[in-house]
Scaffold this active site. Structure first.
Site, PDB file in Angstrom:
ATOM      1  CB  SER A 150      -0.759   0.513   0.750  1.00  0.00           C
ATOM      2  OG  SER A 150      -1.542   1.207   1.465  1.00  0.00           O
ATOM      3  CE1 TYR A 163      -3.871  -2.494   5.298  1.00  0.00           C
ATOM      4  CE2 TYR A 163      -3.332  -0.280   5.145  1.00  0.00           C
ATOM      5  CZ  TYR A 163      -3.820  -1.742   4.133  1.00  0.00           C
ATOM      6  OH  TYR A 163      -3.561  -2.069   2.957  1.00  0.00           O
ATOM      7  CE  LYS A 167      -1.376  -4.231   3.351  1.00  0.00           C
ATOM      8  NZ  LYS A 167      -1.181  -4.934   2.790  1.00  0.00           N
TER       9      LYS A 167
END
Length: 281
Positions: A150, A163, A167
């Site tokens: 991401s 998150y 990533k």
């Protein structure tokens, strides 16, 4: 002609030509389902892996592939998905490690350990386990691995730091393991999409749409994935944002360590080199 359309010889029988095989984790919905459809359209036989049995079956039926429900945070289930692919198709050529979840952990609240373990289990364990499980078979066929990371792993995602942590780890792992995998004729790259119109955005999706901010579609990301899979490079992080063609991210060079006399220090990396094919008796 697509890379998948260049036919491959079946082991032990040069008269038989077969299509390559791709396995996609998180293939039941969103980007994963789009990837399965795009790979199938490009000539791949597809193995759809997802924790949701119903979504797995639906995606597999849609793309003409086979379904294998699995939890990628479990190493044995990763090994089982590879065995399933090889049992049905006899080989494995491409793996897209796409399974991922958001943490739903607000940055201004105390850490919810259960959420923390879940997001690391899927986004980090699922990546490491997936690579470990698929490499032996991919090494037989000069395979490729694509990891769905991401933009949150390249720039700070202040709204979802857990998150972003996973990533960033994914991108770091891809870059760190690429040389070792290349010794076994395996290429690995990371795909780093920006905001994509999928359920993982949660309530943010409504806010983004209200502002008229351009979103990628799952098909946009799937098309970019096929572009990256066709590239010869390895250990790269490819960005995908609305309105731009996918491109490899240019990481800045690290500062060099200096010796007391001002000369550049030299360091030989020490790691166990994987055997090349020509090393095999």
């Amino acid at each position: 002609m697509s890379e998948a359309e260049s036919v491959l010889e079946a082991p032990g029988n040069p008269e038989v030509l077969v299509a390559p095989v791709a396995l996609v984790t998180g293939g039941g919905n969103g980007i994963g389902a789009a990837l399965c459809a795009r790979l199938a359209a490009d000539g791949y036989r597809v193995v759809v892996v997802d924790i949701d049995p119903e979504a797995t079956a639906k995606s597999a039926e849609s793309c003409g592939g086979i379904a294998f429900p699995a939890d990628v945070s479990d190493l044995e289930q990763n090994r089982a998905m590879v065995a399933h692919a090889v049992t049905h198709f006899g080989r494995l050529d491409v793996v897209v490690l796409n399974a991922g979840v958001s943490s739903d952990q607000p940055p201004d609240l105390p850490l919810d350990v259960e959420r923390y373990r879940r997001v690391l289990g899927v986004n980090v364990d699922g990546l490491a386990f997936g690579i470990d499980a698929t490499v032996p078979e991919l090494a037989r066929h000069a395979g490729r691995i694509l990891v769905t990371a991401s933009l949150a792993g390249l720039g700070p995602d202040q709204a979802n730091p857990l998150y972003a942590l996973t990533k960033s780890a994914a991108i770091g792992y891809v870059r760190a393991i690429a040389d070792s995998l290349e010794q076994r004729d395996i290429r690995i790259n990371a795909l780093c999409p920006g905001f994509t119109d999928t359920a993982i955005l949660g309530i943010t999706r409504r806010l983004i749409r209200k502002q008229g901010f351009p979103l990628l579609s799952p098909d946009d990301v799937a098309d970019a994935a096929l572009t990256v899979l066709a590239e010869p490079g390895t250990g790269q992080a490819w960005t995908v944002v609305a309105g731009r063609a996918p491109q490899p991210f240019a990481f800045p060079p690290l500062p060099t360590t200096l010796m007391p006399d001002g000369s550049q220090a030299r360091f030989r990396t020490l790691f166990s080199r994987a055997a090349k094919k020509e090393d095999t008796p």
